[in-house]
Design an enzyme around this catalytic site. Structure first.
Site, PDB file in Angstrom:
ATOM      1  N   GLU A 127       1.302  -1.274   0.060  1.00 33.54           N
ATOM      2  CA  GLU A 127       0.102  -0.172   0.465  1.00 33.54           C
ATOM      3  C   GLU A 127       1.170   1.322   0.106  1.00 33.54           C
ATOM      4  OE1 GLU A 127      -3.023  -0.351   3.276  1.00 33.54           O
ATOM      5  OE2 GLU A 127      -3.637  -2.336   2.071  1.00 33.54           O
ATOM      6  N   ASN A 170       2.400  -4.914  -2.984  1.00 34.35           N
ATOM      7  CA  ASN A 170       0.691  -5.629  -2.825  1.00 34.35           C
ATOM      8  C   ASN A 170      -0.236  -4.182  -2.174  1.00 34.35           C
ATOM      9  OD1 ASN A 170      -0.869  -7.745  -2.025  1.00 34.35           O
ATOM     10  ND2 ASN A 170      -0.942  -7.341   0.076  1.00 34.35           N
ATOM     11  N   HIS A 206     -10.849  -6.380  -2.235  1.00 35.05           N
ATOM     12  CA  HIS A 206     -11.290  -5.946  -1.211  1.00 35.05           C
ATOM     13  C   HIS A 206     -12.629  -5.583  -1.819  1.00 35.05           C
ATOM     14  CE1 HIS A 206      -9.062  -7.282   2.121  1.00 35.05           C
ATOM     15  NE2 HIS A 206      -8.310  -6.833   1.723  1.00 35.05           N
ATOM     16  N   GLU A 235      -6.015 -10.739  -1.213  1.00 37.50           N
ATOM     17  CA  GLU A 235      -7.104 -10.203   0.079  1.00 37.50           C
ATOM     18  C   GLU A 235      -8.224 -10.671  -0.280  1.00 37.50           C
ATOM     19  OE1 GLU A 235      -5.580  -7.053   2.964  1.00 37.50           O
ATOM     20  OE2 GLU A 235      -3.478  -6.890   2.502  1.00 37.50           O
ATOM     21  N   ASP A 237     -12.078 -10.868  -0.560  1.00 37.64           N
ATOM     22  CA  ASP A 237     -13.839 -10.890   0.213  1.00 37.64           C
ATOM     23  C   ASP A 237     -14.633  -9.684  -0.715  1.00 37.64           C
ATOM     24  OD1 ASP A 237     -12.804  -8.225   1.033  1.00 37.64           O
ATOM     25  OD2 ASP A 237     -12.506  -8.891   3.247  1.00 37.64           O
TER      26      ASP A 237
HETATM   27  C1  XIL Z   1      -6.353  -6.614   8.220  1.00 40.24           C
HETATM   28  C2  XIL Z   1      -7.230  -7.406   9.505  1.00 40.24           C
HETATM   29  O1  XIL Z   1      -7.798  -7.583   9.251  1.00 40.24           O
HETATM   30  C3  XIL Z   1      -7.683  -7.130  10.627  1.00 40.24           C
HETATM   31  O2  XIL Z   1      -7.083  -8.044  11.487  1.00 40.24           O
HETATM   32  C4  XIL Z   1      -6.424  -5.764  11.269  1.00 40.24           C
HETATM   33  O3  XIL Z   1      -7.117  -5.623  12.548  1.00 40.24           O
HETATM   34  C5  XIL Z   1      -6.464  -5.316   9.831  1.00 40.24           C
HETATM   35  O4  XIL Z   1      -5.734  -5.951   9.119  1.00 40.24           O
HETATM   36  N1  XIL Z   1      -5.367  -4.496   3.883  1.00 40.24           N
HETATM   37  C6  XIL Z   1      -4.240  -5.323   4.099  1.00 40.24           C
HETATM   38  C7  XIL Z   1      -4.068  -5.793   5.495  1.00 40.24           C
HETATM   39  O5  XIL Z   1      -2.932  -5.667   3.142  1.00 40.24           O
HETATM   40  O6  XIL Z   1      -3.183  -6.629   6.285  1.00 40.24           O
HETATM   41  C8  XIL Z   1      -5.190  -5.309   6.263  1.00 40.24           C
HETATM   42  O7  XIL Z   1      -5.759  -6.843   7.379  1.00 40.24           O
HETATM   43  C9  XIL Z   1      -6.858  -5.374   5.371  1.00 40.24           C
HETATM   44  C10 XIL Z   1      -6.353  -4.168   4.388  1.00 40.24           C
END
Ligand code: XIL
Length: 302
Positions: A127, A170, A206, A235, A237
């Site tokens: 990020e 990422n 996401h 990641e 969802d």
């Molecule tokens: C999130 C986790 O799922 C949570 O448990 C934590 O509180 C915050 O981080 N981008 C990312 C992940 O790269 O590491 C994040 O994970 C979600 C967004």
């Protein structure tokens, strides 16, 4: 094949989940993980605040629990994440440039050395770009004190620390073609042209109604692959429910499979109740670990 991991393996891919160490003792959680997934990402346990809460003091216990659980069952592990502005201990942000540079390089070296040989891909930098149309870097201690070169330095240090791990950049909101993904694309193209080590790009993916699965998802993955890097969905969802959510999940899997260098997919959690999202039902299993329509859509798309 009748599990996500075995179906993905038949296509030469992995299918993983983000996992929390403190859930591994829950029987249904562990059973679902053990049966369905062939790759694991520690959800929080490999972040800087978890591994090096004070300068030079490393604690690998929770991360090791996940790595040992996965590897003893033949699952691969993604490392997440070495250099990120979030979940960063306060001591890091307080350092001046010279100390910050050595702290960053030491963190990468110590962590990757500890896990050398155990991690197939590392999110070296997470990020680093802003949202919106500017394509600019995000403000962070690394960006603000070390300048644009911090990403290159992190990747060079990472290559030296574990030459066999795939090194990934990422990010989120880079899943379709847009200003932010263009900025990442330009970074990767520059690295490849100058021989800076980079092997893969992670697309967090996401998705929700404000940020749906983009129609040019496959095309975007392909243009990165065409630069000579692997791509991974890291990641995933998708908010929603029922057949609508199932269709979106199926489309994501189909997009990855259409790109030969899309090497795997990770969903960001197992049952809905443990999702990082405060509300909604974005995952493949409901709160009782029953397979949702989204699960069946993924399995049949694989
Ligand atoms: C999130 C986790 O799922 C949570 O448990 C934590 O509180 C915050 O981080 N981008 C990312 C992940 O790269 O590491 C994040 O994970 C979600 C967004």
């Amino acid at each position: 094949a009748d599990t996500l991991g075995s179906a993905a393996a038949e296509k030469g891919r992995y299918f993983g989940a983000a996992v929390a160490a403190n859930r591994l003792g829950e029987a249904q959680y562990a059973a679902t993980l053990n049966t369905e997934f062939n790759s694991v990402t520690p959800e929080n346990e490999m972040k800087w605040d978890a591994l090096e809460p004070s300068r030079g003091s490393f604690g690998f216990g929770n991360a090791d629990r996940i790595v040992d659980h996965a590897r003893s069952r033949g699952k691969s592990v993604r490392g997440h994440t070495l250099v990120w502005h979030s979940q960063l201990p306060g001591w890091v942000s307080g350092l001046g440039a010279t100390d910050l540079r050595s702290a960053m390089n030491n963190h990468i070296t110590q962590v990757m050395t500890h896990y050398r040989g155990a991690i197939h891909s590392w999110d070296v930098v997470n990020e680093a770009f802003q949202d919106g149309s500017s394509g600019a870097r995000r403000s962070s201690p690394f960006q603000d004190k070390l300048g644009n070169g911090f990403i290159e330095e992190a990747f060079r240090t990472a290559r030296a620390a574990d030459p066999n791990a795939k090194l990934c950049y990422n990010d989120y909101n880079t899943d379709g073609v847009n200003a932010k993904s263009n900025a990442v694309y330009n970074l990767v193209r520059d690295f490849k042209s100058r021989g800076v080590p980079i092997d893969c790009v992670g697309f967090q993916s996401h998705f929700n109604s404000a940020s749906p699965v983009p129609s040019d998802y496959r095309a975007n993955l392909q243009r990165f692959a065409d630069l000579g890097v692997d791509v991974q969905i890291t990641e995933l969802d998708i908010e929603g429910s029922g057949t609508t959510q199932a269709t979106h999940y199926g489309n994501v899997v189909t997009a990855c499979l259409a790109v030969s260098r899309c090497t795997g997919i990770t969903v960001w959690g197992i049952p809905d109740k443990y999702s990082w999202r405060s509300s909604g039902t974005p995952l493949l299993f409901d709160d009782n670990y029953t397979k949702k329509p989204a699960y069946h859509a993924v399995l049949s798309a694989l």
